[in-house]
Design a protein around this motif. Structure first.
Motif, PDB file in Angstrom:
ATOM      1  N   GLU A   1      -4.644  -8.865   0.117  1.00  0.00           N
ATOM      2  CA  GLU A   1      -4.356  -7.347   0.396  1.00  0.00           C
ATOM      3  C   GLU A   1      -5.646  -7.351   1.551  1.00  0.00           C
ATOM      4  O   GLU A   1      -6.679  -7.729   1.440  1.00  0.00           O
ATOM      5  CB  GLU A   1      -4.775  -6.689  -0.850  1.00  0.00           C
ATOM      6  N   HIS A   2      -5.071  -6.408   2.251  1.00  0.00           N
ATOM      7  CA  HIS A   2      -6.133  -6.128   3.437  1.00  0.00           C
ATOM      8  C   HIS A   2      -6.244  -4.545   3.858  1.00  0.00           C
ATOM      9  O   HIS A   2      -5.270  -3.994   3.573  1.00  0.00           O
ATOM     10  CB  HIS A   2      -5.581  -6.961   4.788  1.00  0.00           C
TER      11      HIS A   2
ATOM     12  N   ARG B   1      -6.310  -2.697   6.443  1.00  0.00           N
ATOM     13  CA  ARG B   1      -5.705  -2.229   7.520  1.00  0.00           C
ATOM     14  C   ARG B   1      -4.105  -2.754   7.480  1.00  0.00           C
ATOM     15  O   ARG B   1      -3.199  -1.930   7.776  1.00  0.00           O
ATOM     16  CB  ARG B   1      -6.276  -2.802   8.924  1.00  0.00           C
ATOM     17  N   ILE B   2      -3.799  -4.030   7.366  1.00  0.00           N
ATOM     18  CA  ILE B   2      -2.627  -4.462   7.197  1.00  0.00           C
ATOM     19  C   ILE B   2      -1.937  -4.637   6.031  1.00  0.00           C
ATOM     20  O   ILE B   2      -0.494  -4.942   5.835  1.00  0.00           O
ATOM     21  CB  ILE B   2      -2.508  -5.906   7.882  1.00  0.00           C
TER      22      ILE B   2
END
Length: 70
Positions: free
Chosen positions: A38-39, A41-42
């Motif tokens: 999990e990021h 921004r993306i």
């Protein structure tokens, strides 16, 4: 896992490629396989990682990306 070194992209007649190295503090190492990342921004995505270097303090993993020529 923390990103250690995103590698500069390379090019070949077949397309582009690069790898990203992740580091995990010593403990229970992950096996080679697909994991959910999990990021901010993306968002969330699945990624295949491979154990690379193991040390007393940390374990490193590599993800290799390949993109074929259009």
């Amino acid at each position: 896992l923390d990103v250690v070194a995103p590698a500069a992209p390379g090019a070949s007649p077949g397309g582009q490629h690069f790898q990203v190295v992740f580091r995990q503090r010593a403990g229970a190492p992950l096996e080679q396989g697909i994991y959910r990342f999990e990021h901010d921004r993306i968002g969330a995505f699945d990624l295949f990682i491979v154990p690379e270097r193991a040390g007393a303090v940390a374990q490193e993993y590599v993800a290799v990306f390949n993109r074929g020529a259009a």
